[in-house]
Write a protein that holds these residues in place. Structure first.
Motif, PDB file in Angstrom:
ATOM      1  N   ARG A   4       0.842  -1.187   0.000  1.00 38.61           N
ATOM      2  CA  ARG A   4       0.000   0.000   0.000  1.00 38.61           C
ATOM      3  C   ARG A   4       0.879   1.239   0.000  1.00 38.61           C
ATOM      4  O   ARG A   4       1.923   1.266   0.614  1.00 38.61           O
ATOM      5  CB  ARG A   4      -0.883   0.008   1.245  1.00 38.61           C
ATOM      6  CG  ARG A   4      -1.860  -1.133   1.297  1.00 38.61           C
ATOM      7  CD  ARG A   4      -2.557  -1.160   2.657  1.00 38.61           C
ATOM      8  NE  ARG A   4      -3.446  -2.286   2.782  1.00 38.61           N
ATOM      9  CZ  ARG A   4      -3.081  -3.493   3.186  1.00 38.61           C
ATOM     10  NH1 ARG A   4      -1.835  -3.715   3.530  1.00 38.61           N
ATOM     11  NH2 ARG A   4      -3.936  -4.470   3.274  1.00 38.61           N
ATOM     12  N   LYS A   5       0.393   2.298  -0.642  1.00 39.17           N
ATOM     13  CA  LYS A   5       1.188   3.521  -0.727  1.00 39.17           C
ATOM     14  C   LYS A   5       0.976   4.442   0.474  1.00 39.17           C
ATOM     15  O   LYS A   5       1.813   5.283   0.757  1.00 39.17           O
ATOM     16  CB  LYS A   5       0.870   4.254  -2.024  1.00 39.17           C
ATOM     17  CG  LYS A   5       1.338   3.487  -3.242  1.00 39.17           C
ATOM     18  CD  LYS A   5       1.206   4.313  -4.488  1.00 39.17           C
ATOM     19  CE  LYS A   5       1.712   3.542  -5.685  1.00 39.17           C
ATOM     20  NZ  LYS A   5       1.606   4.307  -6.916  1.00 39.17           N
ATOM     21  N   LEU A   6      -0.145   4.318   1.151  1.00 36.89           N
ATOM     22  CA  LEU A   6      -0.439   5.066   2.377  1.00 36.89           C
ATOM     23  C   LEU A   6      -0.390   6.586   2.182  1.00 36.89           C
ATOM     24  O   LEU A   6      -0.182   7.327   3.139  1.00 36.89           O
ATOM     25  CB  LEU A   6       0.519   4.654   3.513  1.00 36.89           C
ATOM     26  CG  LEU A   6       0.499   3.170   3.881  1.00 36.89           C
ATOM     27  CD1 LEU A   6       1.595   2.865   4.882  1.00 36.89           C
ATOM     28  CD2 LEU A   6      -0.842   2.762   4.435  1.00 36.89           C
ATOM     29  N   GLY A   7      -0.536   7.061   0.964  1.00 36.84           N
ATOM     30  CA  GLY A   7      -0.608   8.491   0.694  1.00 36.84           C
ATOM     31  C   GLY A   7       0.681   9.238   0.962  1.00 36.84           C
ATOM     32  O   GLY A   7       0.653  10.419   1.298  1.00 36.84           O
ATOM     33  N   ARG A   8       1.817   8.578   0.830  1.00 36.42           N
ATOM     34  CA  ARG A   8       3.107   9.205   1.113  1.00 36.42           C
ATOM     35  C   ARG A   8       4.102   8.866   0.021  1.00 36.42           C
ATOM     36  O   ARG A   8       4.016   7.812  -0.596  1.00 36.42           O
ATOM     37  CB  ARG A   8       3.654   8.693   2.443  1.00 36.42           C
ATOM     38  CG  ARG A   8       2.972   9.301   3.642  1.00 36.42           C
ATOM     39  CD  ARG A   8       3.232   8.521   4.898  1.00 36.42           C
ATOM     40  NE  ARG A   8       2.846   9.227   6.082  1.00 36.42           N
ATOM     41  CZ  ARG A   8       1.617   9.623   6.377  1.00 36.42           C
ATOM     42  NH1 ARG A   8       0.645   9.398   5.535  1.00 36.42           N
ATOM     43  NH2 ARG A   8       1.351  10.254   7.501  1.00 36.42           N
ATOM     44  N   THR A  10       7.655   7.522  -1.436  1.00 36.57           N
ATOM     45  CA  THR A  10       8.317   6.262  -1.087  1.00 36.57           C
ATOM     46  C   THR A  10       9.251   6.382   0.118  1.00 36.57           C
ATOM     47  O   THR A  10       9.184   5.570   1.041  1.00 36.57           O
ATOM     48  CB  THR A  10       9.114   5.739  -2.291  1.00 36.57           C
ATOM     49  OG1 THR A  10       8.231   5.641  -3.407  1.00 36.57           O
ATOM     50  CG2 THR A  10       9.709   4.378  -2.003  1.00 36.57           C
ATOM     51  N   HIS A  12       9.354   8.629   2.533  1.00 30.81           N
ATOM     52  CA  HIS A  12       8.607   8.929   3.761  1.00 30.81           C
ATOM     53  C   HIS A  12       7.879   7.685   4.259  1.00 30.81           C
ATOM     54  O   HIS A  12       7.873   7.393   5.458  1.00 30.81           O
ATOM     55  CB  HIS A  12       7.621  10.059   3.479  1.00 30.81           C
ATOM     56  CG  HIS A  12       6.886  10.544   4.691  1.00 30.81           C
ATOM     57  ND1 HIS A  12       5.941  11.511   4.627  1.00 30.81           N
ATOM     58  CD2 HIS A  12       6.940  10.193   5.990  1.00 30.81           C
ATOM     59  CE1 HIS A  12       5.442  11.748   5.831  1.00 30.81           C
ATOM     60  NE2 HIS A  12       6.051  10.947   6.676  1.00 30.81           N
ATOM     61  N   ARG A  13       7.262   6.944   3.329  1.00 30.87           N
ATOM     62  CA  ARG A  13       6.538   5.728   3.693  1.00 30.87           C
ATOM     63  C   ARG A  13       7.486   4.697   4.309  1.00 30.87           C
ATOM     64  O   ARG A  13       7.191   4.107   5.342  1.00 30.87           O
ATOM     65  CB  ARG A  13       5.853   5.163   2.450  1.00 30.87           C
ATOM     66  CG  ARG A  13       5.074   3.896   2.696  1.00 30.87           C
ATOM     67  CD  ARG A  13       4.309   3.441   1.466  1.00 30.87           C
ATOM     68  NE  ARG A  13       5.176   3.158   0.342  1.00 30.87           N
ATOM     69  CZ  ARG A  13       5.212   3.856  -0.791  1.00 30.87           C
ATOM     70  NH1 ARG A  13       4.447   4.907  -0.959  1.00 30.87           N
ATOM     71  NH2 ARG A  13       6.028   3.498  -1.769  1.00 30.87           N
ATOM     72  N   THR A  33      -3.361   3.369  12.514  1.00 30.84           N
ATOM     73  CA  THR A  33      -4.502   3.114  11.631  1.00 30.84           C
ATOM     74  C   THR A  33      -4.454   1.666  11.151  1.00 30.84           C
ATOM     75  O   THR A  33      -3.406   1.021  11.156  1.00 30.84           O
ATOM     76  CB  THR A  33      -4.508   4.064  10.424  1.00 30.84           C
ATOM     77  OG1 THR A  33      -3.342   3.833   9.656  1.00 30.84           O
ATOM     78  CG2 THR A  33      -4.582   5.512  10.859  1.00 30.84           C
ATOM     79  N   THR A  35      -4.760   0.325   8.117  1.00 37.51           N
ATOM     80  CA  THR A  35      -3.934   0.037   6.936  1.00 37.51           C
ATOM     81  C   THR A  35      -2.451   0.051   7.279  1.00 37.51           C
ATOM     82  O   THR A  35      -1.691  -0.779   6.774  1.00 37.51           O
ATOM     83  CB  THR A  35      -4.222   1.035   5.801  1.00 37.51           C
ATOM     84  OG1 THR A  35      -4.100   2.359   6.294  1.00 37.51           O
ATOM     85  CG2 THR A  35      -5.608   0.836   5.237  1.00 37.51           C
ATOM     86  N   ARG A  36      -2.029   0.977   8.139  1.00 40.67           N
ATOM     87  CA  ARG A  36      -0.627   0.975   8.577  1.00 40.67           C
ATOM     88  C   ARG A  36      -0.311  -0.287   9.358  1.00 40.67           C
ATOM     89  O   ARG A  36       0.765  -0.871   9.215  1.00 40.67           O
ATOM     90  CB  ARG A  36      -0.337   2.191   9.446  1.00 40.67           C
ATOM     91  CG  ARG A  36      -0.223   3.476   8.694  1.00 40.67           C
ATOM     92  CD  ARG A  36       0.134   4.588   9.652  1.00 40.67           C
ATOM     93  NE  ARG A  36      -0.013   5.884   9.021  1.00 40.67           N
ATOM     94  CZ  ARG A  36       0.089   7.026   9.655  1.00 40.67           C
ATOM     95  NH1 ARG A  36       0.339   7.044  10.955  1.00 40.67           N
ATOM     96  NH2 ARG A  36      -0.055   8.162   9.023  1.00 40.67           N
ATOM     97  N   ASP A 102     -10.751  12.372  12.309  1.00 36.28           N
ATOM     98  CA  ASP A 102     -11.021  12.165  10.890  1.00 36.28           C
ATOM     99  C   ASP A 102     -11.728  10.846  10.596  1.00 36.28           C
ATOM    100  O   ASP A 102     -11.888  10.475   9.438  1.00 36.28           O
ATOM    101  CB  ASP A 102      -9.718  12.238  10.092  1.00 36.28           C
ATOM    102  CG  ASP A 102      -8.706  11.194  10.530  1.00 36.28           C
ATOM    103  OD1 ASP A 102      -8.990  10.447  11.479  1.00 36.28           O
ATOM    104  OD2 ASP A 102      -7.634  11.132   9.915  1.00 36.28           O
TER     105      ASP A 102
END
Length: 115
Positions: A4-8, A10, A12-13, A33, A35-36, A102
């Protein structure tokens, strides 16, 4: 490595996942979270499997990923012998419900206690 890309970006992820895996192996549990947590599970289990091999190459591979030397020592000296008879499944994920700010789905990931 991660699925998963996790919205970051590469870098940073990867840094975030390395930090979470290190924290999980150091303290035994992390609240994050869902997904993390699913991504952290994959890498944490790989690190414990490296600890079970207990070779110089596996120790160097663990040192390349885990950010603290003391945690690598803990993985090889405490966690790997603890899970010696277990073939995978070293972590558990518990859903905690939505986060207040959120409404992100929160989860608790922790190492399995062997009895």
């Amino acid at each position: 490595m991660p699925g998963r890309k996790l919205g970051r970006p590469t870098a940073h992820r990867n840094a975030m996942l390395r930090g979470l895996v290190t924290y999980l192996l150091e303290n035994g549990s992390v609240e994050t979270t869902l997904t993390r947590a699913k991504e952290v599970r994959s890498m944490a289990e790989k690190m414990i499997t490296l600890g079970k091999k207990n070779t110089l190459a596996s120790r160097r591979a663990a040192l390349a990923y885990i950010t603290k030397e003391a945690v690598v020592t803990k993985v090889f000296n405490e966690l790997a012998p603890k899970y010696e008879a277990r073939n995978g499944g070293y972590t558990q994920i518990f859903k905690m419900g939505p986060r207040r700010g959120d409404a992100a789905e929160m989860a608790l990931i922790r190492l399995v206690d062997e009895e």
